[in-house]
Scaffold this motif. Sequence first.
Motif, mmCIF file in Angstrom:
data_model
loop_
_atom_site.group_PDB
_atom_site.id
_atom_site.type_symbol
_atom_site.label_atom_id
_atom_site.label_comp_id
_atom_site.label_asym_id
_atom_site.label_seq_id
_atom_site.Cartn_x
_atom_site.Cartn_y
_atom_site.Cartn_z
ATOM 1 N N VAL A 157 1.496 6.942 -6.633
ATOM 2 C CA VAL A 157 0.403 7.887 -6.894
ATOM 3 C C VAL A 157 0.878 9.310 -6.663
ATOM 4 O O VAL A 157 0.593 10.204 -7.446
ATOM 5 N N THR A 158 1.648 9.537 -5.602
ATOM 6 C CA THR A 158 2.128 10.887 -5.321
ATOM 7 C C THR A 158 3.147 11.348 -6.354
ATOM 8 O O THR A 158 3.350 12.532 -6.536
ATOM 9 N N SER B 53 0.833 -1.208 0.000
ATOM 10 C CA SER B 53 0.000 0.000 0.000
ATOM 11 C C SER B 53 0.863 1.250 0.000
ATOM 12 O O SER B 53 0.591 2.212 -0.722
ATOM 13 N N ALA B 54 1.917 1.240 0.793
ATOM 14 C CA ALA B 54 2.822 2.390 0.840
ATOM 15 C C ALA B 54 3.528 2.586 -0.500
ATOM 16 O O ALA B 54 3.691 3.717 -0.967
ATOM 17 N N SER C 174 0.240 5.373 -10.958
ATOM 18 C CA SER C 174 -0.457 4.494 -10.019
ATOM 19 C C SER C 174 0.162 3.111 -9.974
ATOM 20 O O SER C 174 -0.437 2.168 -9.509
ATOM 21 N N ALA D 161 0.998 3.976 -2.958
ATOM 22 C CA ALA D 161 0.717 5.371 -2.603
ATOM 23 C C ALA D 161 1.872 6.271 -3.030
ATOM 24 O O ALA D 161 1.652 7.380 -3.509
ATOM 25 N N LYS D 162 3.092 5.786 -2.878
ATOM 26 C CA LYS D 162 4.255 6.562 -3.310
ATOM 27 C C LYS D 162 4.197 6.798 -4.815
ATOM 28 O O LYS D 162 4.462 7.895 -5.290
#
Length: 163
Positions: free
Chosen positions: A82-83, A75-76, A87, A79-80
């Motif tokens: 995505v930022t 998940s991390a 994706s 998420a990284k």
Amino acid sequence: MNNNGILPLVNILSRQTSLVVIERNHNSSDDAATVVPVTLALLRLVKTNDAARRAVKDVVFPPGAAEEAFARRASAEVAKGVTEGASRAKNMAPLDAPRGTLRWRLVRLMTWVDSNVKRSACELLWMLCGEDATEFVLRTGFGNAIHFLGIRGCVNLPAGVDG
């Protein structure tokens, strides 16, 4: 489906991958003859039966605390990405493949010299990941997965690189 035959096949795969990856007593064609038949047998089972896929996945990626830790790291990682404007996972190495485990040995086979060994290991892991490119990259590492993902059409490979 009765899964009584799955565990013995996975145990055979575990022993044979140990012989090939860790003990390395043979040449590439011997490696292929050792690993490919049982890998393909398991691949056929997991492709055609969801219960078999879950049973094999539970051995290769055991549920429990380690899988929960993998889920948090995955998940991390996503998420990284995505930022950073994407994706997709970008981990070069597997997020969780402890040295010596069956999953570690299968990941090692993904970059084997013999193309039959490499392809059968990739195909089995791909099916265990539910044909999900993001999960495949998280579990195997982008560096290990890129060529197979290119063959599958999930990423564009440079001109002249073939499967």
